[in-house]
Design a protein around this motif. Structure first.
Motif, PDB file in Angstrom:
ATOM      1  N   MET A   1      33.410  42.036  37.587  1.00 15.37           N
ATOM      2  CA  MET A   1      33.048  41.801  36.186  1.00 15.37           C
ATOM      3  C   MET A   1      31.594  42.205  35.998  1.00 15.37           C
ATOM      4  SD  MET A   1      33.922  38.381  34.041  1.00 15.37           S
ATOM      5  CE  MET A   1      32.473  37.391  34.313  1.00 15.37           C
ATOM      6  N   SER A   2      31.358  43.229  35.215  1.00 18.08           N
ATOM      7  CA  SER A   2      30.010  43.759  35.072  1.00 18.08           C
ATOM      8  C   SER A   2      29.475  43.504  33.666  1.00 18.08           C
ATOM      9  CB  SER A   2      30.001  45.264  35.361  1.00 18.08           C
ATOM     10  OG  SER A   2      30.850  45.943  34.453  1.00 18.08           O
ATOM     11  N   ALA A   3      28.150  43.274  33.591  1.00 21.59           N
ATOM     12  CA  ALA A   3      27.512  43.063  32.291  1.00 21.59           C
ATOM     13  C   ALA A   3      27.281  44.407  31.619  1.00 21.59           C
ATOM     14  CB  ALA A   3      26.199  42.331  32.471  1.00 21.59           C
ATOM     15  N   THR A   4      27.680  44.499  30.364  1.00 21.08           N
ATOM     16  CA  THR A   4      27.437  45.698  29.565  1.00 21.08           C
ATOM     17  C   THR A   4      26.820  45.251  28.245  1.00 21.08           C
ATOM     18  OG1 THR A   4      29.579  45.657  28.414  1.00 21.08           O
ATOM     19  CG2 THR A   4      29.501  46.757  30.569  1.00 21.08           C
ATOM     20  N   ASP A   5      26.469  46.214  27.395  1.00 20.53           N
ATOM     21  CA  ASP A   5      25.908  45.858  26.098  1.00 20.53           C
ATOM     22  C   ASP A   5      26.900  45.047  25.277  1.00 20.53           C
ATOM     23  OD1 ASP A   5      23.648  46.162  24.212  1.00 20.53           O
ATOM     24  OD2 ASP A   5      25.156  47.180  22.990  1.00 20.53           O
ATOM     25  N   ARG A   6      28.195  45.324  25.462  1.00 26.10           N
ATOM     26  CA  ARG A   6      29.208  44.586  24.702  1.00 26.10           C
ATOM     27  C   ARG A   6      29.416  43.171  25.233  1.00 26.10           C
ATOM     28  NH1 ARG A   6      33.353  49.554  24.109  1.00 26.10           N
ATOM     29  NH2 ARG A   6      33.515  49.252  26.349  1.00 26.10           N
ATOM     30  N   THR A   7      29.192  42.951  26.522  1.00 26.88           N
ATOM     31  CA  THR A   7      29.505  41.647  27.111  1.00 26.88           C
ATOM     32  C   THR A   7      28.272  40.790  27.382  1.00 26.88           C
ATOM     33  OG1 THR A   7      29.461  42.541  29.373  1.00 26.88           O
ATOM     34  CG2 THR A   7      31.572  42.589  28.197  1.00 26.88           C
ATOM     35  N   ARG A   8      27.071  41.310  27.084  1.00 28.13           N
ATOM     36  CA  ARG A   8      25.858  40.542  27.331  1.00 28.13           C
ATOM     37  C   ARG A   8      25.810  39.325  26.407  1.00 28.13           C
ATOM     38  NH1 ARG A   8      22.552  44.261  26.481  1.00 28.13           N
ATOM     39  NH2 ARG A   8      21.572  43.650  24.518  1.00 28.13           N
ATOM     40  N   HIS A   9      25.442  38.167  26.950  1.00 21.07           N
ATOM     41  CA  HIS A   9      25.374  36.930  26.176  1.00 21.07           C
ATOM     42  C   HIS A   9      24.045  36.877  25.425  1.00 21.07           C
ATOM     43  CE1 HIS A   9      28.137  35.641  29.593  1.00 21.07           C
ATOM     44  NE2 HIS A   9      28.889  35.692  28.523  1.00 21.07           N
ATOM     45  N   ARG A  10      24.124  36.964  24.112  1.00 18.69           N
ATOM     46  CA  ARG A  10      22.914  36.983  23.294  1.00 18.69           C
ATOM     47  C   ARG A  10      22.595  35.599  22.728  1.00 18.69           C
ATOM     48  NH1 ARG A  10      25.379  41.881  22.873  1.00 18.69           N
ATOM     49  NH2 ARG A  10      24.038  43.745  22.890  1.00 18.69           N
ATOM     50  N   ARG A  11      23.615  34.856  22.326  1.00 16.35           N
ATOM     51  CA  ARG A  11      23.433  33.504  21.792  1.00 16.35           C
ATOM     52  C   ARG A  11      24.111  32.500  22.708  1.00 16.35           C
ATOM     53  NH1 ARG A  11      25.814  31.803  17.956  1.00 16.35           N
ATOM     54  NH2 ARG A  11      24.283  30.301  17.227  1.00 16.35           N
ATOM     55  N   LEU A  12      23.544  31.276  22.733  1.00 21.50           N
ATOM     56  CA  LEU A  12      24.109  30.200  23.557  1.00 21.50           C
ATOM     57  C   LEU A  12      24.344  30.690  24.986  1.00 21.50           C
ATOM     58  CD1 LEU A  12      26.671  28.809  20.946  1.00 21.50           C
ATOM     59  CD2 LEU A  12      24.378  27.941  21.447  1.00 21.50           C
ATOM     60  N   ARG A  13      23.306  31.275  25.546  1.00 23.07           N
ATOM     61  CA  ARG A  13      23.448  31.881  26.874  1.00 23.07           C
ATOM     62  C   ARG A  13      23.818  30.866  27.942  1.00 23.07           C
ATOM     63  NH1 ARG A  13      18.298  36.099  27.023  1.00 23.07           N
ATOM     64  NH2 ARG A  13      18.950  37.369  25.234  1.00 23.07           N
ATOM     65  N   GLU A  14      23.458  29.599  27.703  1.00 20.80           N
ATOM     66  CA  GLU A  14      23.793  28.567  28.684  1.00 20.80           C
ATOM     67  C   GLU A  14      25.305  28.366  28.814  1.00 20.80           C
ATOM     68  OE1 GLU A  14      23.438  26.514  24.717  1.00 20.80           O
ATOM     69  OE2 GLU A  14      22.358  28.088  25.795  1.00 20.80           O
ATOM     70  N   GLN A  15      26.049  28.810  27.805  1.00 25.73           N
ATOM     71  CA  GLN A  15      27.507  28.701  27.874  1.00 25.73           C
ATOM     72  C   GLN A  15      28.154  29.919  28.531  1.00 25.73           C
ATOM     73  OE1 GLN A  15      28.980  27.821  23.932  1.00 25.73           O
ATOM     74  NE2 GLN A  15      27.579  26.111  23.646  1.00 25.73           N
ATOM     75  N   GLY A  16      27.375  30.945  28.775  1.00 25.85           N
ATOM     76  CA  GLY A  16      27.909  32.160  29.369  1.00 25.85           C
ATOM     77  C   GLY A  16      28.177  31.999  30.857  1.00 25.85           C
ATOM     78  N   ARG A  17      29.186  32.702  31.331  1.00 21.70           N
ATOM     79  CA  ARG A  17      29.524  32.736  32.756  1.00 21.70           C
ATOM     80  C   ARG A  17      29.618  34.197  33.180  1.00 21.70           C
ATOM     81  NH1 ARG A  17      28.840  28.240  31.314  1.00 21.70           N
ATOM     82  NH2 ARG A  17      29.953  26.336  31.896  1.00 21.70           N
ATOM     83  N   THR A  18      29.153  34.463  34.380  1.00 18.38           N
ATOM     84  CA  THR A  18      29.160  35.844  34.847  1.00 18.38           C
ATOM     85  C   THR A  18      29.993  36.044  36.102  1.00 18.38           C
ATOM     86  OG1 THR A  18      27.126  35.438  36.116  1.00 18.38           O
ATOM     87  CG2 THR A  18      26.873  36.329  33.883  1.00 18.38           C
ATOM     88  N   ASP A  19      30.529  34.958  36.677  1.00 20.10           N
ATOM     89  CA  ASP A  19      31.317  35.102  37.902  1.00 20.10           C
ATOM     90  C   ASP A  19      32.787  35.342  37.560  1.00 20.10           C
ATOM     91  OD1 ASP A  19      32.551  31.949  38.492  1.00 20.10           O
ATOM     92  OD2 ASP A  19      30.905  32.235  37.080  1.00 20.10           O
ATOM     93  N   ARG A  20      33.459  36.064  38.409  1.00 18.00           N
ATOM     94  CA  ARG A  20      34.857  36.451  38.173  1.00 18.00           C
ATOM     95  C   ARG A  20      35.786  35.238  38.181  1.00 18.00           C
ATOM     96  NH1 ARG A  20      36.137  41.691  38.034  1.00 18.00           N
ATOM     97  NH2 ARG A  20      38.310  42.357  38.159  1.00 18.00           N
ATOM     98  N   GLU A  21      35.457  34.215  38.977  1.00 11.48           N
ATOM     99  CA  GLU A  21      36.313  33.028  39.029  1.00 11.48           C
ATOM    100  C   GLU A  21      36.355  32.318  37.679  1.00 11.48           C
ATOM    101  OE1 GLU A  21      38.995  30.372  39.916  1.00 11.48           O
ATOM    102  OE2 GLU A  21      38.523  32.118  41.152  1.00 11.48           O
ATOM    103  N   ALA A  22      35.259  32.346  36.934  1.00  9.58           N
ATOM    104  CA  ALA A  22      35.273  31.744  35.595  1.00  9.58           C
ATOM    105  C   ALA A  22      36.241  32.489  34.687  1.00  9.58           C
ATOM    106  CB  ALA A  22      33.866  31.769  35.002  1.00  9.58           C
ATOM    107  N   LEU A  23      36.290  33.816  34.812  1.00 11.51           N
ATOM    108  CA  LEU A  23      37.260  34.601  34.049  1.00 11.51           C
ATOM    109  C   LEU A  23      38.674  34.219  34.442  1.00 11.51           C
ATOM    110  CD1 LEU A  23      38.114  36.952  32.194  1.00 11.51           C
ATOM    111  CD2 LEU A  23      37.723  38.494  34.128  1.00 11.51           C
TER     112      LEU A  23
END
Length: 208
Positions: free
Chosen positions: A1-23
């Motif tokens: 799971m890679s970060a791109t311009d479309r998937t970057r967390h801009r608001r409420l970043r504390e709610q964002g997850r970047t690990d594949r297990e979260a997906l």
């Protein structure tokens, strides 16, 4: 799971997850997604069931379905509402939720890949069903489109916990109203003469 311009967390970043297990957590918890595509210049968002494995999410439908496009980027969204967050201020009200957005250009599957994807999809929706029911025949396979979308570009957000306005002096009740869901008892087809199979009975009362 890679970060791109479309998937970057801009608001409420504390709610964002970047690990594949979260997906995978979000995908395991549901079986209905919304497929967003552009058809003839107009946006279309269609609810549909899905299955997934470690690399792809799989969708299926009629070969005549306009939403099953394979020549442009699609967006698959899965959302689970876990509760209402009732705060002291109306402004701070919200939702506890888990969500995933997956971007990719769908790839149509054929042959053994197509059959394997249908098995993955069926087993995700109803574990044990593929071995119990009749597999699709040649005519049914020809009438069905199966698409694979890579999980490489995805955005995951999860919100849990209490209202965030504990410092607000307004004296009203605040907290979370949980939303729970579970499978009910099986209801047999009136033409069925067989007992309910074990793989169906196992789902009774199971949360989802």
């Amino acid at each position: 799971m890679s970060a791109t311009d479309r998937t970057r967390h801009r608001r409420l970043r504390e709610q964002g997850r970047t690990d594949r297990e979260a997906l995978f957590e979000v995908l395991r918890a549901g079986f209905v997604c919304h497929l967003g595509v552009v058809v003839d210049g107009d946006p279309m968002v269609v609810p549909t069931v899905y299955g997934f494995d470690s690399g792809h999410v799989y969708l299926h439908g009629s070969v005549a379905g306009r939403s099953l496009t394979r020549d442009a980027t699609a967006c698959v969204t899965v959302t689970h509402v876990d509760g209402l967050v009732l705060a002291r201020s109306v402004f701070e009200h919200g939702v506890n939720y888990r969500s995933a957005m997956i971007y990719g250009v769908p790839r149509a599957l054929e042959g053994d890949e197509k059959l394997a994807a249908l098995r993955v999809l069926t087993e995700h929706i109803a574990p044990g069903r593929w071995e119990h029911a009749r597999p699709p025949n040649r005519k049914e396979l020809a009438a069905t489109t199966v698409l694979a979308i890579s999980l490489d570009e995805a955005s995951v957000k999860i919100r849990r916990g209490d209202p965030g306005d504990q410092a607000d002096p307004h004296d009203v009740w605040a907290g979370v109203l949980p939303l729970t869901r579970a499978w009910g008892p099986p209801v047999a087809d009136p033409y069925t003469t067989r007992p309910v199979p074990e793989h169906v009975l196992r789902r009774t009362g199971e949360p989802f």
